[in-house]
Enzyme design. Sequence first.
Site, PDB file in Angstrom:
ATOM      1  CE  LYS A  82      -3.924   1.951   2.601  1.00 34.80           C
ATOM      2  NZ  LYS A  82      -4.857   1.723   3.706  1.00 34.80           N
ATOM      3  CB  SER A 157      -8.274   3.451   2.487  1.00 35.11           C
ATOM      4  OG  SER A 157      -7.423   2.859   3.450  1.00 35.11           O
ATOM      5  CB  SER A 181      -8.483   0.615   5.238  1.00 34.50           C
ATOM      6  OG  SER A 181      -9.222   1.785   5.093  1.00 34.50           O
TER       7      SER A 181
HETATM    8  N1  GLN Z   1     -13.480   3.936   5.722  1.00 31.36           N
HETATM    9  C1  GLN Z   1     -12.917   4.380   6.958  1.00 31.36           C
HETATM   10  C2  GLN Z   1     -12.543   5.836   6.860  1.00 31.36           C
HETATM   11  O1  GLN Z   1     -12.809   6.413   5.870  1.00 31.36           O
HETATM   12  C3  GLN Z   1     -11.750   3.537   7.335  1.00 31.36           C
HETATM   13  C4  GLN Z   1     -10.492   3.882   6.640  1.00 31.36           C
HETATM   14  C5  GLN Z   1      -9.316   3.044   7.057  1.00 31.36           C
HETATM   15  O2  GLN Z   1      -9.447   2.013   7.701  1.00 31.36           O
HETATM   16  N2  GLN Z   1      -8.149   3.540   6.744  1.00 31.36           N
HETATM   17  O3  GLN Z   1     -12.001   6.419   7.748  1.00 31.36           O
END
Ligand code: GLN
Length: 475
Positions: A82, A157, A181
């Site tokens: 990532k 994400s 994410s």
């Molecule tokens: N969807 C969640 C957010 O927007 C989680 C994101 C994540 O785990 N990095 O914060």
Amino acid sequence: MDLTELTIKQAHEGLKKGDFTSVDLTKAYLEKIKKSDLNSFLSVTEDLALSQAEEADAAFAKGYGAQGKKIGMLCGIPCAIKDAILVEGQKCTAASKILENYIAPYDATVIKKLKEQGAVILGKTNLDEFAMGGSGENSAFGPTKNPHDKTRVAGGSSSGSAAAVASGEACYSLGSDTGGSIRLPSSFCGVTGLKPTYGAVSRYGLIAFGSSLDQIGPIAKNVEDAEIVFKAISGKDKMDATSTDYKFEESNISLKGLKIGVPKEYFVEGIDKEVEKITRNSIKKAENQGAKIIEISLPSVEFALACYYIIAPCEASANLARFDGIKYGLSEKGKDLLDVYLKSKGHGFGAEVKRRIMIGTYALSSGYYDAYYKKAQEVRQLIKQDFAKAFEKVDLIFCPVSPVPAIKIGERTGDPLSMYLMDIYTVSVNLAGLPGLSMPVGKIGDLPVGLQIIGNHFQENKILSVASYIEKLLT
Ligand code: GLN
């Protein structure tokens, strides 16, 4: 034979026997990446990958792994990272314009560990900008497409990390999970993703989003591979004071007599009927193998989303203050220092990141701190207690990952609140610091649906052992 279909274990066996080389394997993946139109990679580190593959082949030829140690399972196996995790000398953008040309000056601890095992790094994967999002669409460099249906999102994400594994563009990948994410994109793309216990994996070298919530974890083709990668990256690190001395002990817990908790609050209005059916079916399958299904209640999770969407932006607003146009990446010219700040941040950050910084700054400001941040911390304690109570009665918790399968690209981008609702089943795990896994258990048409298995702190071994039983039941 399509080498990109092999699991870590199979590829390792093939390399050991000399059926193919790591260079062959790496080239097969690089070829796939070149042909792909998923936008799963933001940069491909071809030179690095090929030189690592050559080193791995030399190690196999000598019979020893990297640095003279016994050949590790990950030696010569190509992976994707990532683009919020630093790989020395390579770009690390966090999918943000503000870091578009930023070169990582050092390796994250997880990368150091992978390199010590002789891993091959294919490139850096797409994500929601600074890991803020659930669909992958907040990337400044365009959304990642879902390999099962290119009109749909890959989930966020860690969108590129999940899509790359699902489409054979990497054997496994690393993602990070602040509120879902790793699990959400794994569910949407039909792969297996593990969000470890807070502290099990070092966060050193991960671009911080919500420091009390972030964890790096593996995304893999199956449960066994996820376990191999987790073992390789976990453990105490002196560069991360929140990491713990954690020794993964393999366990062989079967479903017989296992107490599985099913939270009644997770099957209410808002969940797609087919997702509910698939989740309940897999719970039923576990029951048929002798597991005891126990309905549990997590009364405070009703407030988990509200709580998360205060705490995460608060921490983000503090963490992102360093991107000021002076210290890192993009620097716009201005008439004075304030002007440099305003222009660099104004042009560098995308809409969602700005929204979070504003929410966080507001909630932390004097006069609002008690009403928002402090309240959210109190609710966080209640959520932790709910789980602690549940784990007095059950071994693991089974529930959905997301209330819906992969959504259409563009479907929710105009409505951030509806986007946040996709995180309803994942954020409480991060608030409580627990480990959670997503594994594919069914499909709605072409779209995969994941099951979430949550364990008590540092019980990844239990989760992985049970998940691998379930995996066998399904195949
Ligand atoms: N969807 C969640 C957010 O927007 C989680 C994101 C994540 O785990 N990095 O914060």
